[in-house]
Design an enzyme around this catalytic site. Structure first.
Site, PDB file in Angstrom:
ATOM      1  N   THR A  88      -8.637  77.647  69.110  1.00  0.00           N
ATOM      2  CA  THR A  88      -7.734  78.649  68.548  1.00  0.00           C
ATOM      3  C   THR A  88      -7.965  78.735  67.045  1.00  0.00           C
ATOM      4  O   THR A  88      -7.743  77.771  66.314  1.00  0.00           O
ATOM      5  CB  THR A  88      -6.280  78.288  68.884  1.00  0.00           C
ATOM      6  N   ASP A 135      -6.498  82.904  69.095  1.00  0.00           N
ATOM      7  CA  ASP A 135      -6.316  83.355  67.710  1.00  0.00           C
ATOM      8  C   ASP A 135      -4.885  83.161  67.256  1.00  0.00           C
ATOM      9  O   ASP A 135      -3.953  83.137  68.077  1.00  0.00           O
ATOM     10  CB  ASP A 135      -6.607  84.850  67.593  1.00  0.00           C
ATOM     11  N   GLY A 187      -1.707  86.126  72.617  1.00  0.00           N
ATOM     12  CA  GLY A 187      -2.879  85.521  71.981  1.00  0.00           C
ATOM     13  C   GLY A 187      -2.770  84.017  72.011  1.00  0.00           C
ATOM     14  O   GLY A 187      -2.264  83.452  72.982  1.00  0.00           O
ATOM     15  N   GLU A 188      -3.289  83.354  70.974  1.00  0.00           N
ATOM     16  CA  GLU A 188      -3.306  81.876  70.843  1.00  0.00           C
ATOM     17  C   GLU A 188      -4.300  81.220  71.800  1.00  0.00           C
ATOM     18  O   GLU A 188      -4.528  80.019  71.732  1.00  0.00           O
ATOM     19  CB  GLU A 188      -1.925  81.251  71.106  1.00  0.00           C
ATOM     20  N   GLY A 189      -4.844  81.979  72.739  1.00  0.00           N
ATOM     21  CA  GLY A 189      -5.671  81.420  73.808  1.00  0.00           C
ATOM     22  C   GLY A 189      -4.900  81.295  75.115  1.00  0.00           C
ATOM     23  O   GLY A 189      -5.427  80.749  76.096  1.00  0.00           O
TER      24      GLY A 189
END
Lengths: 360, 360
Positions: A70, A183, A325-327
Site C-alpha cells: 500500500t 493506495d 482503496g488501500e488494497g
C-alpha cells in the site's frame, strides 16, 4: 534510494517483461477441460487458472505467499478543495495502518497477505513509524505539486518513483508469489481521473467521480480542475513517463513500478481499484506486456473505473460497490486466485476419478 | 432416521424462526458509519456486516467454524433424457467427493470449511463410503419418481427429507458458526426449474436452462418436460410441502431443511447456486423468516436463477459464471463473510484512531 545506482533500472525492467506463455496456457486448458465437472463449469475461475499457468509457467501456480503493498502519498491538488477530507488524513491513515486499525488491516487477514505500507511522499513526519519498522520510506518529498497549476513532478522524479516500486517488488520477490497493490492519499482520485482521461481520450467530466463521497457541486468543481490540469499540462498518452510526471502522483508511480517489477518476475499482481488502475495504465503505457500479469480485483463504484478496465482489456473479479482503496479489493480477490490455482492442481480429471463423461 | 421420533420437528423448527434483530442491526450500522473510511466505502461488505449482526445478535459475529453440507440424490426424471450425463455420475461424483478430487474439495479449502456429504437418495450402493465415515446416509430411497409422470415423492417423504436436513443442522450446530449448502444430482436442474416456475409464476421456458450444458434442441425438450411436470402435478405455491413433494427432489428437501435448521439456530447459511436456491424457495415457503438468515453466494449462469433470487429479495455476492453446484459458490463466498465480520469487529472508528472526519 539515495546513493543507489538506479540508472537504467526502469529500462532494464520493462525489457524483461514478456507475454504470458501460450504453451502453458494450452496445457492448462487441456487439463481444465477434463476436470470432473461440466465443461468450464467454474467459468471465470477457469479463465483465471489458465492465466495463472500462462503467468507462472506452471501447472501448480504458486500463490501462497502474498503481499499487499500500500503506497501512500500526498497531492498538491488537494489545495483546490477536491476532497471532503483534510490533507492531514493521509498521514493519520498511515498511522492507522501501522496500528492495525484500518480496513486493509482487517481484509489483508482475509487474503492471508502480509501488508507492506510505503511512504512515497506523505505530508508530515512519518519517521517514527519508519524507525519502528512499521512502514517503508521511499519519500519523494512532501507530496506532489498542484497539477491545476503545472506538472505534478519532474520527469526525473517520475522515473525515481517508478524505480522505487520496481525495487520494492525485487526486494519482496524472493518471499512472494502473489502481489497486490493498494493506495492511500487524500486527493488522489483527481490525478487518477486525469490519467484515465489521458489514456481513454474522454473529457474529464466522463471519468471524474465522487472519490470519498463529495456532493454534486463539488463533483462539478473537481471535474473542472481535472480538465484544467489536462488543458494546462497536455500530457502525451504515448509517453507514460510524461503522463505520470504531469498529472500523476508519487504513490501512483510507485504502484506502476510495483506492477512492472512483478511482471518482470513473471508473478501475478492484483490491481486494486481506481487509483491502482491509474498506476496500471502508466505501467501498461511503459510496457504493454505488463497487462498480461495484472488481475483486476474489482469494479470500483468510482465513475471512470469501467473505462480504464476496458482499456486494459480486464474483466474484474468482484463487483461489491467498493470505493475505499488501500488494497482492500486486492485482498478480497486473493482467495479467488487461490481457488483458481487449486482447481488446476487439485481437482481430478474424469479419467483419474473414473467418472463417466457427457454423452457425445 | 428410523426409530427416531421426529413428529413435529418441522413445525417446531419453523416456529423457532424469527426475523433478524433490528436493534443489533442498528447498533452495527452506527459503528460501521464511524469506521475510518469514507461513508459506507466497503459497500456490499458493510450491508453484509449489518446482516451478520442482525442474524447473530452480536458485534463480533462468529464465522470461523464453517461447514459446507453437500446433499446428493438421484431423480426419476433423468429417464427423460434431460441431462447430457448418465445417471450413474451422481454416485461416481459422491465417490469423487469422498476421495477429495472434486471442485468442492478444492474450494472448501479456500473457504476454510469442513465438507459434509450426505446421501439423500443416490441410485447405487454407497454403504462402503458410509461405513468408512466418508459420507452421511439419510437415504430416502434410490432417487425420486419421475415428475413427468406423477409426484416426485409422497408428502410424508417430503416432511422426512426436510427433517433430515434440520437434524443435520442440529447435529452440526454446536461446532458450526456458518453453514453453506451444496448439491449433487444428475437431472436436478429439472425439478429446480419446476420449483422456480411454481413460485415465480413464470412458464417453464423462462426458467429452464442448460444445466450441465445441453444443446438448444435438448433445452427445448427439457423445458417441455418441466412444463409437463407442472401441468400434471399442479403444485400449490402456497404450500411448500406440496411443491417439494410434487416437483422437488430429496437433496432439495435436505437443503431446505438445512436452511430451516440454521435459521432456527440464528446462524447464517450461504445458499449456493441454482439447485440450492430451489431449496431456499421451499424453506421460504415453509417459513418466510428463514430468508433473513440466507446469504446468496453467487448468480449462477443458469437461466432462471436471477428470478429466484429476486423473489427472495437477495442480491448475490459473486457473479463468476459458475454453474457447478456442489457448494462451490458457497465456499467461495465464505471469505467475503469473514471480511464482513472482521470489518465490524476489527476496524477502528475515527475517534478510536484519531483520524479527522469529513468536513460537514
Amino acid at each position: 534510494m539515495k546513493g543507489r545506482n538506479t540508472v537504467g533500472l526502469l529500462e532494464t525492467t520493462t525489457a524483461q517483461i514478456v507475454p504470458q506463455d501460450a504453451s502453458w496456457r494450452t496445457t492448462a486448458r487441456g487439463r481444465l477441460e477434463q476436470l470432473t465437472m461440466p465443461y468450464w463449469a467454474l467459468g471465470r475461475l477457469m479463465d483465471l487458472a489458465e492465466d495463472l499457468a500462462g503467468i507462472t509457467r506452471s501447472m501448480q501456480p504458486p500463490v501462497t505467499r502474498r503481499v499487499i503493498v500500500t503506497m501512500a502519498s500526498d497531492h498538491g491538488v488537494a489545495a483546490e478543495g477536491v476532497s471532503q477530507y483534510p490533507q492531514e488524513v493521509t498521514a493519520q491513515m498511515v498511522h492507522n495502518f501501522a496500528q492495525g486499525g484500518a480496513g486493509i488491516n482487517a481484509l489483508a487477514q482475509v487474503g492471508r497477505a502480509r501488508l507492506v505500507v510505503v511512504d512515497m511522499g506523505v505530508l508530515g513526519d512519518l519517521s517514527p513509524l519508519v524507525r519502528a519498522g512499521k512502514i517503508l520510506s521511499r519519500r519523494m518529498g512532501p507530496g506532489t505539486r498542484n497539477i491545476a497549476h503545472g506538472p505534478a513532478m519532474e520527469r526525473e522524479e517520475a522515473v525515481r518513483c517508478l524505480e522505487a516500486g520496481i525495487m520494492i517488488a525485487q526486494e519482496l520477490g524472493p518471499s512472494v508469489d502473489l502481489f497486490g497493490t493498494g493506495d492511500m492519499g487524500i486527493g488522489n482520485t483527481t490525478p487518477s481521473s486525469a490519467i484515465a482521461a489521458v489514456f481513454s481520450g474522454r473529457p474529464a467530466i466522463e471519468v471524474t467521480g465522487r472519490g470519498t463521497g463529495i456532493d454534486e457541486a463539488r463533483l462539478g468543481w473537481k471535474s473542472s480542475i481535472v480538465q484544467q490540469a489536462l488543458d494546462l499540462n497536455r500530457p502525451d498518452p504515448a509517453d507514460g513517463l510524461d503522463v505520470l510526471a504531469k498529472v500523476g502522483g508519487f504513490e501512483i508511480g510507485g504502484i506502476a513500478g510495483l506492477i512492472l517489477g512483478a511482471a518482470a518476475q513473471r508473478k501475478p499482481v492484483i490491481v486494486d481499484g481506481f487509483i491502482s488502475t491509474a498506476g496500471a495504465l502508466i505501467a501498461h503505457a511503459l510496457a504493454p506486456g505488463a497487462a498480461d500479469y495484472m488481475i483486476a480485483a474489482h469494479r470500483s463504484a468510482e465513475r471512470g473505473h469501467r473505462l480504464m478496465l476496458d482499456y486494459l482489456g480486464k474483466h474484474p473479479l468482484l463487483d461489491l460497490d467498493l470505493r475505499l482503496g488501500e488494497g482492500t479489493g486486492a485482498a478480497l480477490a486473493m482467495p479467488l486466485i487461490e481457488a483458481a490455482a487449486r482447481l488446476l492442481s487439485e481437482v481430478s480429471t474424469f479419467a483419474e476419478a473414473a467418472v463417466s463423461e457427457a454423452a457425445p
